[in-house]
Enzyme design. Structure first.
Site, PDB file in Angstrom:
ATOM      1  N   THR A 142       0.819  -1.208   0.000  1.00 53.85           N
ATOM      2  CA  THR A 142       0.000   0.000   0.000  1.00 53.85           C
ATOM      3  C   THR A 142       0.852   1.255   0.000  1.00 53.85           C
ATOM      4  O   THR A 142       0.543   2.231  -0.691  1.00 53.85           O
ATOM      5  CB  THR A 142      -0.924   0.003   1.235  1.00 53.85           C
ATOM      6  OG1 THR A 142      -1.706  -1.197   1.245  1.00 53.85           O
ATOM      7  CG2 THR A 142      -1.864   1.210   1.209  1.00 53.85           C
ATOM      8  N   PHE A 143       1.953   1.229   0.750  1.00 56.14           N
ATOM      9  CA  PHE A 143       2.790   2.415   0.894  1.00 56.14           C
ATOM     10  C   PHE A 143       4.214   2.229   0.369  1.00 56.14           C
ATOM     11  O   PHE A 143       4.947   3.207   0.239  1.00 56.14           O
ATOM     12  CB  PHE A 143       2.865   2.838   2.367  1.00 56.14           C
ATOM     13  CG  PHE A 143       1.527   3.077   2.985  1.00 56.14           C
ATOM     14  CD1 PHE A 143       0.794   4.211   2.677  1.00 56.14           C
ATOM     15  CD2 PHE A 143       0.992   2.164   3.878  1.00 56.14           C
ATOM     16  CE1 PHE A 143      -0.446   4.430   3.250  1.00 56.14           C
ATOM     17  CE2 PHE A 143      -0.258   2.374   4.447  1.00 56.14           C
ATOM     18  CZ  PHE A 143      -0.975   3.510   4.137  1.00 56.14           C
TER      19      PHE A 143
ATOM     20  N   ASP B 247      11.886  -9.032  15.276  1.00 59.25           N
ATOM     21  CA  ASP B 247      10.887  -9.416  14.273  1.00 59.25           C
ATOM     22  C   ASP B 247      11.418 -10.559  13.417  1.00 59.25           C
ATOM     23  O   ASP B 247      11.394 -10.495  12.191  1.00 59.25           O
ATOM     24  CB  ASP B 247      10.522  -8.213  13.404  1.00 59.25           C
ATOM     25  CG  ASP B 247       9.240  -8.451  12.597  1.00 59.25           C
ATOM     26  OD1 ASP B 247       8.626  -9.522  12.756  1.00 59.25           O
ATOM     27  OD2 ASP B 247       8.877  -7.579  11.786  1.00 59.25           O
TER      28      ASP B 247
END
Length: 542
Positions: A276-277, A400
């Site tokens: 999306t970005f 992460d």
């Protein structure tokens, strides 16, 4: 009279020795499997229920596992050993447990499951017996549980669905003992690995398949830009981005000018991945006097907010000073010219590890799956673990760890990457719990999720999930659990199930990473030794 008195005291002693032992099917599980609102007790306060022991549990075809509750409330430890048997007449037992076959009964009520998947290898009328030996004060209590399952209407294609199990948080010593014993029995590993759906001839790997494009990620019709030099224009394939806060582009210290690249050094190519970005492009690095170099460029789109730009730069430059064969290096940065910043990395043939695993499974583009040997899956995990070990030596916590944050190159070396734009490219892996922060909930350790406590031990927990991802070829962990419930179910003892045909020894290593207490988890060097020894055992017998 004297003989009867001796027998009486012996029976009394034996009863007291096991007085705190309870083993039963809970009311909720009984209702789920049998439709009965009643608790089925096999052992109550040390006494075996003969009626329950002779009861054959009918398991419906859609039920994939039968779960039990057990607890030893006595002050003395009760050891157990479990043996399962089915009527398939196959050399390998296709019914499995999500716990070790021997250990100590927990002091608090815990849940474990017997996995009962239907498959073409099993008869339509599956009969399973589970024998449990409970040992205390050198006395042995034998319990038999019998089940029957109708597999005639089972859809075998759903056999690899993600099923939650309830793994008992065992003591550190019992886990280490189980891992050590498992590795010693190499022949058992061979038989389990040979049954694996991922098993293949020694050299029949993904790398032998013809590669028609630079990465395995399909472009899905994405336009390929003609090779022109990047600038601040849409025509160059890089949209203009103006940021009011200049500091958003200037995360890298000014004392490292050699790390900065000029925008006209980058020739943008085709789009490899788009969110999306953010976007990832294939590109060419062109510096006068230096041979052309294929590179990968991460950047944001013109609709990205300032905070997203800053986050990409902060996360993308975390590993800029690190040099290790299993860390994906950042070549340089293009920024400070009023356009959107670019993060430049060396090109990798097979790209993102998660997408490559999906491709090998055949679920990414609908093609036939490409099998991977158990040895290859363990090799991938060892590469990731080397990167983790190096980060911890540098006093860096990744926070992460996941297959989405790894890449695999043309030599099939796996490298850890930063987490820049991962939330955008893999939105289903991140969730917001009402605090406006997207986090990898289902990869996080209990203390990280509940207290935001990150450490080398929390990275080890996440590595256990990575090992599970690799073994399942990138299945989604805890797919049936709502993100808001993950913290609660982890506290209740739930863990990821043992993947289909995953060797017991390998699953024991995963479960060791998921100990509730940080101090009970292994360090990266300890874990590497266990995995490496397991890998050597596989190579010796296959």
């Amino acid at each position: 009279m004297g003989y009867n008195l001796i027998v009486f005291f012996f029976l009394l002693f034996f009863s007291l020795a096991n007085a705190g032992l309870n083993f039963y099917i809970s009311q909720q599980e009984s209702f789920r499997v049998l439709g009965l609102v009643a608790e089925l007790a096999y052992v109550r306060d040390g006494s075996i229920n003969d009626v329950a022991q002779h009861f054959v549990v009918p398991v419906p075809s859609h039920i994939q596992e039968l779960c039990f509750v057990w607890v030893n409330a006595d002050s003395k430890a009760v050891k157990y050993s479990i043996f399962t048997k089915d009527n398939s007449m196959q050399p390998v037992n296709h019914v499995s447990l999500n716990i070790s076959n021997q250990g100590v009964v927990p002091r608090e009520p815990q849940i474990f499951c017997l996995l009962l998947p239907c498959s073409t290898y099993l008869p339509s009328k599956l009969e399973v017996s589970m024998k449990i030996n409970f040992t205390s004060f050198n006395n042995v209590t034998v319990l038999n549980v019998v089940m029957k399952k109708d597999c005639s209407s089972e859809d075998f294609r759903n056999i690899d669905q993600d099923v939650l199990s309830k793994v008992i948080p065992a003591e550190d010593s019992s886990f280490m003992l189980f891992v050590a014993v498992g590795i010693a029995f190499g022949v058992l590993v061979v038989s389990l690995a040979a049954a694996s759906c991922f098993l293949c001839p020694k050299h029949n790997l993904c790398r032998q398949q013809p590669q028609t494009q630079r990465t395995i990620a399909p472009n899905n019709g994405t336009a390929v830009y003609s090779p022109v030099q990047a600038s601040c224009t849409e025509e160059a394939g890089v949209a203009t981005l103006y940021v009011n806060d200049p500091a958003a582009h200037q995360i890298v210290a000014e004392d490292k000018p050699s790390f900065r690249l000029q925008r006209n050094n980058i020739i943008i190519g085709k789009t490899l991945l788009e969110g999306t970005f953010g976007s990832i492009f294939h590109a060419t690095l062109q510096i006068p006097g230096i041979p052309l170099q294929d590179v990968i460029v991460k950047t944001v789109k013109n609709n990205a907010a300032e905070t997203q730009v800053r986050l990409m730069m902060e996360e993308g430059t975390r590993f800029q000073d690190l040099k290790h064969q299993n860390i994906y290096p950042l070549i340089g940065i293009v920024d400070g010219d009023g356009c959107r910043p670019l993060l430049v990395y060396p090109s990798v043939t097979y790209g993102n590890l998660k997408r490559w695993l999906l491709y090998c499974r055949g679920s990414l583009d609908g093609s036939l799956p490409h099998p991977l040997c158990t040895q290859d899956l363990v090799t991938i995990a060892l590469h990731v673990l080397r990167g983790v070990q190096y980060l911890h030596q540098q006093n860096i916590i990744h926070k992460d760890l996941a297959t989405r944050n790894c890449v695999i190159d043309d030599l099939f070396h796996v490298k850890l990457t930063d987490m820049a734009l991962s939330r955008d490219f893999f939105p289903n892996d991140y969730h917001c719990l009402g605090d406006n922060e997207n986090r990898p909930i289902k990869w996080m350790a209990m203390e990280s999720l509940t207290r935001r406590d990150f450490s080398t031990a929390s990275d080890i927990w996440s590595f256990g999930v990575v090992l599970w991802e690799v073994t399942t070829l990138a299945q989604q962990p805890y797919v049936e659990i709502d993100p808001f419930e993950v913290g609660r179910v982890l506290r209740d003892g739930y863990r990821l199930t043992q993947p289909v045909n995953c060797p017991d020894e390998l699953y024991a290593i995963m479960a060791y990473c998921w100990s509730s207490s940080k101090s009970d988890r292994p360090t990266a060097p300890q874990l590497y030794r266990e995995l490496h020894q397991f890998h050597q055992t596989l190579n010796e017998y296959i």
